[in-house]
Design a protein around this motif. Structure first.
Motif, PDB file in Angstrom:
ATOM      1  N   VAL A 173      55.372  32.273  70.693  1.00 17.06           N
ATOM      2  CA  VAL A 173      54.116  31.610  70.319  1.00 17.06           C
ATOM      3  C   VAL A 173      53.177  32.667  69.749  1.00 17.06           C
ATOM      4  O   VAL A 173      53.432  33.863  69.856  1.00 17.06           O
ATOM      5  CB  VAL A 173      53.450  30.916  71.533  1.00 17.06           C
ATOM      6  CG1 VAL A 173      54.293  29.746  72.019  1.00 17.06           C
ATOM      7  CG2 VAL A 173      53.209  31.923  72.663  1.00 17.06           C
ATOM      8  N   ARG A 174      52.070  32.232  69.192  1.00 18.73           N
ATOM      9  CA  ARG A 174      51.070  33.188  68.697  1.00 18.73           C
ATOM     10  C   ARG A 174      50.346  33.821  69.875  1.00 18.73           C
ATOM     11  O   ARG A 174      50.321  33.274  70.985  1.00 18.73           O
ATOM     12  CB  ARG A 174      50.070  32.482  67.783  1.00 18.73           C
ATOM     13  CG  ARG A 174      49.242  31.431  68.489  1.00 18.73           C
ATOM     14  CD  ARG A 174      48.093  30.926  67.637  1.00 18.73           C
ATOM     15  NE  ARG A 174      47.380  29.845  68.327  1.00 18.73           N
ATOM     16  CZ  ARG A 174      46.472  30.020  69.267  1.00 18.73           C
ATOM     17  NH1 ARG A 174      46.153  31.235  69.667  1.00 18.73           N
ATOM     18  NH2 ARG A 174      45.864  28.975  69.815  1.00 18.73           N
ATOM     19  N   HIS A 177      47.947  31.801  72.505  1.00 21.84           N
ATOM     20  CA  HIS A 177      48.469  30.450  72.743  1.00 21.84           C
ATOM     21  C   HIS A 177      48.437  30.176  74.260  1.00 21.84           C
ATOM     22  O   HIS A 177      48.574  31.101  75.069  1.00 21.84           O
ATOM     23  CB  HIS A 177      49.906  30.371  72.215  1.00 21.84           C
ATOM     24  CG  HIS A 177      50.507  29.005  72.260  1.00 21.84           C
ATOM     25  ND1 HIS A 177      50.991  28.424  73.422  1.00 21.84           N
ATOM     26  CD2 HIS A 177      50.705  28.087  71.275  1.00 21.84           C
ATOM     27  CE1 HIS A 177      51.464  27.225  73.147  1.00 21.84           C
ATOM     28  NE2 HIS A 177      51.311  26.989  71.847  1.00 21.84           N
ATOM     29  N   PRO A 178      48.244  28.941  74.675  1.00 24.51           N
ATOM     30  CA  PRO A 178      48.236  28.643  76.116  1.00 24.51           C
ATOM     31  C   PRO A 178      49.466  29.151  76.865  1.00 24.51           C
ATOM     32  O   PRO A 178      49.360  29.543  78.033  1.00 24.51           O
ATOM     33  CB  PRO A 178      48.160  27.109  76.143  1.00 24.51           C
ATOM     34  CG  PRO A 178      47.427  26.760  74.883  1.00 24.51           C
ATOM     35  CD  PRO A 178      47.864  27.765  73.859  1.00 24.51           C
ATOM     36  N   SER A 180      50.925  31.880  76.340  1.00 32.23           N
ATOM     37  CA  SER A 180      50.960  33.341  76.382  1.00 32.23           C
ATOM     38  C   SER A 180      50.397  33.884  77.694  1.00 32.23           C
ATOM     39  O   SER A 180      50.365  35.097  77.906  1.00 32.23           O
ATOM     40  CB  SER A 180      50.178  33.924  75.203  1.00 32.23           C
ATOM     41  OG  SER A 180      48.797  33.583  75.287  1.00 32.23           O
ATOM     42  N   GLY A 192      54.630  21.235  75.148  1.00 33.41           N
ATOM     43  CA  GLY A 192      54.016  21.695  73.908  1.00 33.41           C
ATOM     44  C   GLY A 192      54.654  21.069  72.679  1.00 33.41           C
ATOM     45  O   GLY A 192      55.563  20.235  72.771  1.00 33.41           O
ATOM     46  N   GLU A 193      54.141  21.472  71.518  1.00 31.26           N
ATOM     47  CA  GLU A 193      54.701  20.992  70.250  1.00 31.26           C
ATOM     48  C   GLU A 193      55.650  22.058  69.705  1.00 31.26           C
ATOM     49  O   GLU A 193      55.318  23.249  69.666  1.00 31.26           O
ATOM     50  CB  GLU A 193      53.582  20.707  69.251  1.00 31.26           C
ATOM     51  CG  GLU A 193      52.681  19.555  69.685  1.00 31.26           C
ATOM     52  CD  GLU A 193      51.634  19.228  68.635  1.00 31.26           C
ATOM     53  OE1 GLU A 193      51.134  20.193  67.994  1.00 31.26           O
ATOM     54  OE2 GLU A 193      51.314  18.046  68.454  1.00 31.26           O
ATOM     55  N   VAL A 234      54.495  29.724  63.247  1.00 31.69           N
ATOM     56  CA  VAL A 234      54.061  29.986  64.620  1.00 31.69           C
ATOM     57  C   VAL A 234      52.796  30.839  64.630  1.00 31.69           C
ATOM     58  O   VAL A 234      51.881  30.627  65.441  1.00 31.69           O
ATOM     59  CB  VAL A 234      55.193  30.667  65.423  1.00 31.69           C
ATOM     60  CG1 VAL A 234      54.664  31.267  66.720  1.00 31.69           C
ATOM     61  CG2 VAL A 234      56.292  29.661  65.739  1.00 31.69           C
ATOM     62  N   GLU A 236      50.386  30.820  62.644  1.00 36.14           N
ATOM     63  CA  GLU A 236      49.206  30.108  62.154  1.00 36.14           C
ATOM     64  C   GLU A 236      48.957  28.791  62.877  1.00 36.14           C
ATOM     65  O   GLU A 236      48.163  27.972  62.405  1.00 36.14           O
ATOM     66  CB  GLU A 236      49.384  29.824  60.650  1.00 36.14           C
ATOM     67  CG  GLU A 236      49.695  31.040  59.794  1.00 36.14           C
ATOM     68  CD  GLU A 236      48.561  32.049  59.801  1.00 36.14           C
ATOM     69  OE1 GLU A 236      47.390  31.616  59.935  1.00 36.14           O
ATOM     70  OE2 GLU A 236      48.835  33.256  59.666  1.00 36.14           O
ATOM     71  N   SER A 237      49.642  28.561  64.010  1.00 38.72           N
ATOM     72  CA  SER A 237      49.517  27.260  64.671  1.00 38.72           C
ATOM     73  C   SER A 237      49.741  27.403  66.173  1.00 38.72           C
ATOM     74  O   SER A 237      49.941  28.500  66.679  1.00 38.72           O
ATOM     75  CB  SER A 237      50.544  26.277  64.083  1.00 38.72           C
ATOM     76  OG  SER A 237      51.866  26.665  64.452  1.00 38.72           O
ATOM     77  N   ASP A 238      49.736  26.285  66.858  1.00 34.52           N
ATOM     78  CA  ASP A 238      50.047  26.259  68.289  1.00 34.52           C
ATOM     79  C   ASP A 238      51.488  25.812  68.535  1.00 34.52           C
ATOM     80  O   ASP A 238      51.837  25.422  69.657  1.00 34.52           O
ATOM     81  CB  ASP A 238      49.087  25.328  69.027  1.00 34.52           C
ATOM     82  CG  ASP A 238      47.729  25.984  69.272  1.00 34.52           C
ATOM     83  OD1 ASP A 238      47.676  27.236  69.271  1.00 34.52           O
ATOM     84  OD2 ASP A 238      46.743  25.260  69.464  1.00 34.52           O
ATOM     85  N   ILE A 240      55.609  26.034  69.015  1.00 29.91           N
ATOM     86  CA  ILE A 240      56.497  26.897  69.799  1.00 29.91           C
ATOM     87  C   ILE A 240      57.849  26.963  69.093  1.00 29.91           C
ATOM     88  O   ILE A 240      58.401  25.928  68.689  1.00 29.91           O
ATOM     89  CB  ILE A 240      56.703  26.332  71.226  1.00 29.91           C
ATOM     90  CG1 ILE A 240      55.343  26.087  71.901  1.00 29.91           C
ATOM     91  CG2 ILE A 240      57.578  27.256  72.049  1.00 29.91           C
ATOM     92  CD1 ILE A 240      55.446  25.166  73.117  1.00 29.91           C
TER      93      ILE A 240
END
Length: 295
Positions: A173-174, A177-178, A180, A192-193, A234, A236-238, A240
């Motif tokens: 993930v970035r 991110h939650p 992380s 998650g998505e 990944v 640039e977004s949320d 996974i």
């Protein structure tokens, strides 16, 4: 037109070199009468007496003198073709090899492989091409010398292969991110998505099979055919992504990677080549270099 008996070239070479039926017969371990019959066949084939009697010996005709050096070179060349290949000297090798790989392999291994090749064989060039599918036609047709990938039941069984390394799946993930931070459970992961990575355009994969064991499904928002594009999204977004750890080590720079909260079978990444290249000394050397770099 009847094809000539190429065995006569060896006989002719020895006869012209020795200038004697008896000595030529001893060299070829034939009887004098068998050698005389061979000389008769040579005379008929070439339309020239080749060796004529002069006193107690034989002397070559002008045609025989013309042929002597040419025949010697032909026999030497034929013997060289039939001998085992000489020991390869990589430092003198001049050749371009084409390697077909999925994205991630070049980013992770190409720099070390090029350095190794450049040190041992400065005349060798590597050409990397994208592996968009598992079609073995490029290997069969000689447009690709070596490729890497996972051997499965869809792989051409006529290809040769050797495992380079074992890899295992991780989540990515970035940063921020939650996922992380904190402990990641199977339920939290599935909630998650997700990005599905499938070169064959499938709607699910091994991750979905693993989640089913927990009675879970994940929300697949989009899919990609390769790791590079998926990991770019990944960043640039949320979303996974689930990727092989070692194969994508350079692609994941600046991202947060984590161990999956469930078991996934490991991946065996292999190199594959066509059987006709198996005994080629230069190709064997290339395979050795790739194997050591990936070890």
């Amino acid at each position: 037109m009847t094809a000539p008996d190429l065995n006569l070239l060896i006989t002719l070479d020895v006869l012209l070199r020795e200038g004697s039926v008896a000595r030529a017969a001893r060299c070829l371990r034939l009887s004098p009468s068998a050698m005389s019959r061979a000389l008769a066949r040579l005379r008929e084939t070439t339309g020239d007496p080749l060796l004529v009697r002069a006193g107690r010996g034989l002397v070559p005709t002008p045609r025989a003198l013309e042929l002597r050096e040419r025949v010697g070179h032909l026999v030497q060349a034929a013997e060289a073709v039939l001998r085992p290949a000489e020991t390869l000297d990589p430092g003198r090798l001049q050749r371009t090899f084409t390697l077909r790989n999925t994205d991630g392999f070049v980013e992770t291994f190409a720099a070390a492989l090029l350095a190794r090749i450049g040190e041992e064989a400065p005349g060798v060039r590597l050409r990397f091409v994208q592996k968009a599918d598992k079609d073995s036609t490029p290997l069969r047709e000689g447009r690709v010398d070596l490729e890497t990938g996972v051997v499965d039941d869809t792989t051409d069984p006529t290809l040769h292969s050797r495992i380079l390394f074992q890899d295992h799946w991780i989540g990515v993930v970035r940063e921020g991110h939650p996922l992380s931070a904190g402990k990641i459970s199977s339920k939290r992961f599935a909630g998650g998505e997700h990005i599905l990575i499938s070169r064959r355009g499938r709607s699910s994969g091994p991750v979905d099979e693993a989640l089913l064991a927990f009675g879970l499904t994940r929300d697949i928002v989009t899919s990609f055919g390769g790791f590079s594009a998926a990991l770019t999204l990944v960043r640039e977004s949320d979303l996974i992504a689930t990727v092989p750890e070692r194969h994508t080590s350079k692609l994941r720079s600046g991202l947060h990677s984590f161990a999956l909260p469930f078991e996934m079978p490991p991946i065996s990444v292999s190199m594959l080549w066509h059987p006709r290249m198996d005994a080629d000394p230069a190709h064997r050397w290339l395979r050795h270099c790739v194997r050591e770099v990936c070890a």
